[in-house]
Design a protein around this motif. Structure first.
Motif, PDB file in Angstrom:
ATOM      1  N   ARG A  58      50.350  77.412  14.643  1.00 10.32           N
ATOM      2  CA  ARG A  58      49.519  77.835  13.908  1.00 10.32           C
ATOM      3  C   ARG A  58      48.703  78.737  14.631  1.00 10.32           C
ATOM      4  N   ILE A  59      49.083  78.649  16.225  1.00  6.59           N
ATOM      5  CA  ILE A  59      47.832  79.082  17.024  1.00  6.59           C
ATOM      6  C   ILE A  59      48.981  80.785  17.825  1.00  6.59           C
ATOM      7  N   ASP A  60      48.397  81.714  17.032  1.00  5.48           N
ATOM      8  CA  ASP A  60      49.200  82.751  17.213  1.00  5.48           C
ATOM      9  C   ASP A  60      48.179  83.439  18.774  1.00  5.48           C
ATOM     10  N   SER A  61      47.685  83.546  19.313  1.00  5.91           N
ATOM     11  CA  SER A  61      47.378  83.344  20.418  1.00  5.91           C
ATOM     12  C   SER A  61      46.415  82.556  21.352  1.00  5.91           C
ATOM     13  N   VAL A  62      45.889  82.072  22.392  1.00  8.75           N
ATOM     14  CA  VAL A  62      45.153  81.433  23.221  1.00  8.75           C
ATOM     15  C   VAL A  62      45.198  81.832  24.905  1.00  8.75           C
ATOM     16  N   ASP A  63      43.536  82.368  25.193  1.00  8.40           N
ATOM     17  CA  ASP A  63      43.162  82.558  25.794  1.00  8.40           C
ATOM     18  C   ASP A  63      41.981  81.403  27.039  1.00  8.40           C
ATOM     19  N   VAL A  64      42.974  80.800  28.140  1.00 10.07           N
ATOM     20  CA  VAL A  64      42.884  80.239  29.369  1.00 10.07           C
ATOM     21  C   VAL A  64      42.617  80.277  30.148  1.00 10.07           C
ATOM     22  N   ALA A  65      41.104  79.703  30.496  1.00 13.80           N
ATOM     23  CA  ALA A  65      40.117  80.317  31.779  1.00 13.80           C
ATOM     24  C   ALA A  65      39.571  79.313  32.350  1.00 13.80           C
ATOM     25  N   ARG A  66      39.601  79.486  33.649  1.00 12.53           N
ATOM     26  CA  ARG A  66      38.669  78.124  34.652  1.00 12.53           C
ATOM     27  C   ARG A  66      37.038  78.972  34.133  1.00 12.53           C
ATOM     28  N   ALA A  67      35.977  77.797  33.771  1.00 12.55           N
ATOM     29  CA  ALA A  67      34.622  78.770  33.450  1.00 12.55           C
ATOM     30  C   ALA A  67      34.002  77.515  35.684  1.00 12.55           C
ATOM     31  N   TRP A  68      33.814  78.097  35.889  1.00  8.19           N
ATOM     32  CA  TRP A  68      33.459  77.065  36.818  1.00  8.19           C
ATOM     33  C   TRP A  68      31.759  76.535  36.719  1.00  8.19           C
ATOM     34  N   PRO A  69      31.429  75.681  37.369  1.00  5.20           N
ATOM     35  CA  PRO A  69      32.736  74.674  38.460  1.00  5.20           C
ATOM     36  C   PRO A  69      32.840  73.507  38.153  1.00  5.20           C
ATOM     37  N   ASP A  70      33.600  73.438  36.754  1.00  4.53           N
ATOM     38  CA  ASP A  70      34.550  72.313  35.851  1.00  4.53           C
ATOM     39  C   ASP A  70      35.157  71.963  34.877  1.00  4.53           C
ATOM     40  N   VAL A  71      35.043  73.133  34.253  1.00  7.12           N
ATOM     41  CA  VAL A  71      35.303  73.076  32.799  1.00  7.12           C
ATOM     42  C   VAL A  71      36.879  73.991  31.848  1.00  7.12           C
ATOM     43  N   ILE A  72      37.619  73.838  32.210  1.00  8.02           N
ATOM     44  CA  ILE A  72      38.717  75.114  31.543  1.00  8.02           C
ATOM     45  C   ILE A  72      38.551  75.450  30.041  1.00  8.02           C
ATOM     46  N   GLY A  73      38.319  76.123  29.096  1.00  2.00           N
ATOM     47  CA  GLY A  73      37.704  77.126  28.482  1.00  2.00           C
ATOM     48  C   GLY A  73      39.494  77.600  27.579  1.00  2.00           C
ATOM     49  N   LEU A  74      39.835  76.714  26.694  1.00  2.14           N
ATOM     50  CA  LEU A  74      40.326  77.515  25.518  1.00  2.14           C
ATOM     51  C   LEU A  74      40.042  78.248  24.234  1.00  2.14           C
ATOM     52  N   LYS A  75      40.288  79.768  24.247  1.00  2.00           N
ATOM     53  CA  LYS A  75      39.893  80.548  23.205  1.00  2.00           C
ATOM     54  C   LYS A  75      40.391  80.598  22.594  1.00  2.00           C
ATOM     55  N   VAL A  76      41.045  80.118  21.039  1.00  2.00           N
ATOM     56  CA  VAL A  76      42.401  80.237  20.667  1.00  2.00           C
ATOM     57  C   VAL A  76      42.500  81.188  19.093  1.00  2.00           C
ATOM     58  N   THR A  77      43.248  81.802  18.802  1.00  2.00           N
ATOM     59  CA  THR A  77      43.197  82.267  17.397  1.00  2.00           C
ATOM     60  C   THR A  77      44.701  82.760  16.177  1.00  2.00           C
ATOM     61  N   GLU A  78      43.224  81.596  15.469  1.00  2.00           N
ATOM     62  CA  GLU A  78      45.221  81.108  14.831  1.00  2.00           C
ATOM     63  C   GLU A  78      45.956  82.249  13.707  1.00  2.00           C
ATOM     64  N   ARG A  79      46.454  81.731  13.671  1.00  2.00           N
ATOM     65  CA  ARG A  79      47.555  83.138  12.290  1.00  2.00           C
ATOM     66  C   ARG A  79      47.340  82.593  10.742  1.00  2.00           C
ATOM     67  N   THR A  80      46.869  83.892  10.070  1.00  2.50           N
ATOM     68  CA  THR A  80      46.039  83.960   8.986  1.00  2.50           C
ATOM     69  C   THR A  80      47.358  84.194   7.889  1.00  2.50           C
TER      70      THR A  80
END
Length: 264
Positions: free
Chosen positions: A105-127
């Motif tokens: 269902r996920i079309d794309s995802v941006d995986v990013a480090r958010a210092w000092p201790d977080v991994i961020g997952l920005k998801v774009t779902e298919r429509t």
């Protein structure tokens, strides 16, 4: 005279007793280089320890944004982020690949480090733009023709896709020539071109062949669309035709320069 000469010799000997100026300069430069090198080594060692050895820069949490149908918990589970690992060592490409593989269902995802201790997952779902009925369930199809999910309830406002022909031999010939995948993509193109005012009342997109696609609207109205070619022109023509003949039951925009409507 002799005394004066002896004094001058003594002064010259005292002046020449220390190292030459050029030598002193080289010594100073060498000392400076050594100090800077030691400082650089200490700084590098401290940085490595801070990034890999300290507890301050380790993954403590995973944030998820952009979900609509999926839940953040589903995304976190599929991402399998190594919580507790040094943030700098996390393989973000591997996380992205896992998400796309496990959650179609996920079309794309941006995986990013958010210092000092977080991994961020920005998801774009298919429509979904079309639904294919399969037994008692519905397969969602996106605007690229990708069948990405099966759901038990049809999402509201998404038309059904019907691959059907009045003559079985014609359907077989069309499938042999274009393939089911191509016909689905043609239907997707048509669904994407339907004018907004018509899209929300479109119940189904019927494909009888490559150049025989029609729409079934609410209230028993139908639209002969033809092929997916010239979709923008057909959309404009259909909007104008429905506005000019609001009581009509059947509309034909297969040739957008010569539209027709009938019934009331």
């Amino acid at each position: 005279m002799a005394g004066s000469t002896t004094a001058e010799r003594g002064e010259r000997q005292q002046e020449s007793s220390g190292p030459p100026p050029a030598r002193r300069l080289r010594v100073r430069r060498l000392r400076t280089i050594i100090i800077l090198a030691v400082a650089l080594v200490l700084l590098s060692a401290g940085t490595v320890w801070l990034l890999y050895g300290s507890q301050w820069l380790r993954v403590d949490s995973v944030s998820v944004s952009g979900t609509r149908v999926l839940t953040p918990e589903q995304v976190r589970e599929a991402a399998d982020v190594p919580v507790g690992s040094p943030l700098v060592s996390v393989d973000t490409d591997a996380i992205e690949a896992r998400l796309l593989r496990k959650l179609p269902r996920i079309d794309s995802v941006d995986v990013a480090r958010a210092w000092p201790d977080v991994i961020g997952l920005k998801v774009t779902e298919r429509t979904p733009v079309l639904l294919v009925q399969k037994g008692g369930n519905f397969v969602e199809v996106d605007d690229e023709g990708v069948r990405f999910a099966t759901v038990s309830e049809a999402p509201k406002g998404v038309p059904a896709l019907e691959l059907t022909l009045s003559r079985p031999d014609s359907r077989a010939a069309s499938l042999r020539r274009f393939g089911e995948g191509r016909l689905v993509r043609e239907a997707v193109r048509v669904a994407g071109d339907i004018p907004a005012a018509v899209a929300h009342v479109t119940r189904s997109v019927k494909v009888r062949s490559y150049d025989d696609i029609s729409l079934e609207l609410g209230g028993g109205r139908t639209v002969a669309w033809g092929s997916s070619e010239k979709g923008a022109a057909k959309a404009r023509t259909l909007a104008a035709l429905m506005k000019a003949t609001p009581d009509a039951r059947h509309f034909d925009v297969s040739v957008p320069t010569a539209p027709a409507s009938a019934g009331s």
